[in-house]
Design an enzyme around this catalytic site. Structure first.
Site, short mmCIF file in Angstrom:
data_model
loop_
_atom_site.label_atom_id
_atom_site.label_comp_id
_atom_site.label_asym_id
_atom_site.label_seq_id
_atom_site.Cartn_x
_atom_site.Cartn_y
_atom_site.Cartn_z
N ASP A 67 -22.18 -66.25 -7.18
CA ASP A 67 -21.62 -67.52 -7.83
C ASP A 67 -20.23 -67.09 -8.43
O ASP A 67 -19.96 -65.84 -8.76
CB ASP A 67 -22.61 -68.27 -8.99
CG ASP A 67 -23.49 -67.02 -9.87
OD1 ASP A 67 -24.72 -67.33 -10.15
OD2 ASP A 67 -22.90 -65.98 -9.85
N ASP A 69 -18.43 -67.60 -11.82
CA ASP A 69 -18.45 -67.97 -13.19
C ASP A 69 -16.98 -67.65 -13.94
O ASP A 69 -16.21 -67.12 -13.33
CB ASP A 69 -19.25 -67.11 -14.15
CG ASP A 69 -20.77 -67.12 -13.70
OD1 ASP A 69 -20.97 -68.23 -13.28
OD2 ASP A 69 -21.74 -65.95 -13.68
N ASP A 147 -23.16 -57.16 -20.57
CA ASP A 147 -23.87 -56.15 -20.57
C ASP A 147 -23.51 -54.79 -20.12
O ASP A 147 -23.44 -53.81 -20.65
CB ASP A 147 -25.32 -56.46 -19.80
CG ASP A 147 -25.21 -57.12 -18.53
OD1 ASP A 147 -23.73 -57.25 -18.06
OD2 ASP A 147 -25.99 -57.54 -17.78
P1 ATP Z 1 -26.12 -61.86 -10.02
O1 ATP Z 1 -25.06 -61.40 -8.88
O2 ATP Z 1 -27.42 -61.41 -9.89
O3 ATP Z 1 -25.90 -63.34 -10.32
P2 ATP Z 1 -24.34 -61.45 -12.37
O4 ATP Z 1 -23.66 -60.16 -12.94
O5 ATP Z 1 -23.62 -62.52 -11.89
O6 ATP Z 1 -25.34 -60.98 -11.24
P3 ATP Z 1 -25.75 -63.16 -14.03
O7 ATP Z 1 -26.95 -63.01 -14.88
O8 ATP Z 1 -25.33 -64.31 -13.10
O9 ATP Z 1 -25.45 -61.82 -13.53
O10 ATP Z 1 -24.83 -63.25 -15.50
C1 ATP Z 1 -23.34 -63.40 -15.44
C2 ATP Z 1 -22.50 -62.56 -16.25
O11 ATP Z 1 -22.94 -62.69 -17.87
C3 ATP Z 1 -22.91 -61.04 -15.98
O12 ATP Z 1 -22.20 -60.40 -15.10
C4 ATP Z 1 -22.60 -60.56 -17.38
O13 ATP Z 1 -21.18 -60.29 -17.68
C5 ATP Z 1 -23.23 -61.44 -18.33
N1 ATP Z 1 -24.77 -61.55 -18.73
C6 ATP Z 1 -25.78 -61.86 -18.13
N2 ATP Z 1 -26.78 -61.63 -18.69
C7 ATP Z 1 -26.09 -60.79 -19.80
C8 ATP Z 1 -26.92 -60.06 -20.82
N3 ATP Z 1 -28.27 -60.13 -20.96
N4 ATP Z 1 -26.31 -59.63 -21.96
C9 ATP Z 1 -24.83 -59.54 -21.57
N5 ATP Z 1 -24.15 -60.10 -20.77
C10 ATP Z 1 -24.83 -60.69 -19.83
MG MG Z 2 -24.56 -64.51 -11.44
#
Ligand code: ATP
Ligand code: MG
Length: 458
Positions: A67, A69, A147
């Protein structure tokens, strides 16, 4: 035209590292066209807007992002005014979701800060758990509240540059998962981050930085303080992203498995000592999960099915497939396992259904002829057969059962012949009522009544 216009946007004045287009590998061609349009529209309206998170990380790694964001200086209400396809969600922290006809959603959040722990008067470690993170902030604060360093890079369409506040680019190059700031504090604020660290390490093949790993080992028991739904969501992601076996290994080594599911942890200990007939080397669950990982390219396995692999070895160890009289124990064991996982209701129901059917398939040939609806007409049969297929590939004792059922399915398909084009006329064929989702839910609900009274219908 826009590019020139935007190229003159000011560099962040707060000490971030700005990496120009020649210093990184992201090509605008790999970014979703709608996400680019959103970024431009926000800029034209006078706001700052960056691509952020997993999308930027995956683009840098040459992977296809799940995705895209976006993070912006615009407040949720301003975003809503700019985009007709916008829905605001979230009670505590408002996020904007832009919906597209193909089902895609682009998530927009306003720059926000980590809650100010000092002003909350935090004295005790246990109080670090963040329950309210509703504060707008600067780009730097937004980067720092994320994170891991690898998840915290901003991609600025103005000049196609990367903005790095936390050393994320270096960690991507070093293939390292590292918390932003003190890992002890960051994991206490939100223990789910420990499961996320495992997810990124397993999925991307990255190492977990030493201090981050030490903190995980110390704080693993805290995972029980997080909302079960969040934990099971991350657990589901561990299982369905092609690195389930490695994830389980890391869960076990870090102590998270013991904290989250001590039954499975105990199983692994017992199995490792040897002596289980169906799992002589104690690695059965790893082999099953590896099969699931390899399967991924040929169509995704559903989450409930993946969770079934998590549960089945325990059931086998308890001897629940040994005979006709074990139905109640099996249902109780399944109920316990499913409850422990804290899954969403529908997922839990599907899992119970699949496991119940699996047991019947596995025992079918030992039983007298059954009455009632043939098993292959029941909801969940395909999933249960899949489970049996994977299982029989690892445990030879189940091979005959699998062949029996897949042959039976094949025979039925052949007897039914190729699907006929509809004539539009009424077919004078009396059919058995189809097992609807609602009927099967009712059956599962019945099975899950207190006391677990269950009559094995078979
Ligand atoms: P994926 O490819 O699994 O979607 P992602 O890094 O995009 O991995 P998401 O869960 O979609 O993870 O979250 C988007 C963003 O939000 C992360 O990249 C991170 O910057 C932030 N984020 C998500 N969860 C947390 C958390 N528990 N604490 C702090 N930041 C978070
Ligand atoms: Mg994501």
């Amino acid at each position: 035209m826009f590019d020139e216009e935007l190229d003159s946007s000011p560099a962040p004045a707060d000490g971030a590292l700005r990496i120009s287009r020649s210093g990184h590998s992201i090509s605008r061609r790999n970014i979703d066209a709608d996400a680019i349009k959103v970024l431009y529209r926000l800029y034209r309206a006078g706001h700052t807007a960056y691509l952020v998170g997993g999308g930027v990380r995956d683009l840098l790694l040459g992977r296809r992002p799940k995705d895209f964001d976006i993070v912006t200086s615009a407040r949720p209400a301003q975003v809503k005014r700019l985009f007709r396809n916008c829905r605001l969600i979230g009670r505590r922290f408002r996020l904007a979701h832009l919906h597209y006809p193909d089902g895609k959603i682009i998530e927009l959040s306003t720059f926000r800060a980590n809650p100010d722990l000092e002003s909350r008067g935090v004295e005790d470690e246990a109080d670090l758990l963040v329950v309210d993170d509703n504060r707008f902030g600067s780009p730097r604060q937004d980067a720092e509240r994320r994170d891991f360093t690898i998840n915290s890079l901003f991609y600025d369409i103005a000049g196609f540059s990367l903005i790095d506040y936390v050393g994320g680019l270096e960690d991507i190059q070093a293939q390292m998962v590292r918390t932003i700031g003190d890992p002890m504090q960051r994991f206490q604020e939100d223990p789910v981050r420990m499961v996320r660290a495992i997810k990124f390490s397993a999925r991307l093949g990255f190492a977990i930085e030493a201090e981050t790993w030490r903190a995980m080992i110390r704080l693993a028991p805290m995972i029980t303080r997080s909302a079960p739904a969040r934990v099971s969501e991350e657990l589901g992601r561990l299982l369905d992203e092609g690195a389930a076996a490695r994830s389980l290994e890391l869960m076990d080594e870090s102590g998270l498995l013991e904290a989250m599911d001590f039954h499975l942890e105990a199983y692994l200990r017992i199995a490792a000592r040897g002596g289980l007939e169906f799992d002589p080397d104690g690695k059965l669950i790893y082999r099953l999960l590896r099969r699931c990982d390899q399967q991924r390219g040929q169509g995704k396995l559903s989450r409930p099915l993946l969770f079934c692999f998590w549960v089945l070895p325990i059931a086998l160890m308890e001897g629940l497939l040994s005979g006709d009289d074990e139905g109640d124990r099996w249902n109780t064991a399944v109920f316990d396992c499913v409850t422990r996982l804290g899954l969403a209701r529908r997922e839990a129901e599907m899992m119970s259904l699949t496991l119940s059917l699996f047991r019947r398939l596995a025992l079918k040939r030992k039983r007298k002829r059954g009455q009632g609806r043939p098993l292959e007409e029941r909801e969940g049969f395909a999933e249960a057969l899949r489970l049996l297929e994977f299982f029989s590939a690892e445990v030879p004792a189940f091979r005959d059962e699998y062949e029996f059922w897949s042959q039976r399915l094949e025979d039925r398909r052949r007897a039914a012949g190729p699907p006929r084009p509809s004539t539009g006329l009424r077919q004078d064929v009396v059919r058995r009522p189809v097992e609807t989702a609602e009927r099967s839910r009712r059956r599962v609900r019945r099975r899950r009544l207190p006391g677990q009274e269950h009559t094995d219908e078979f």
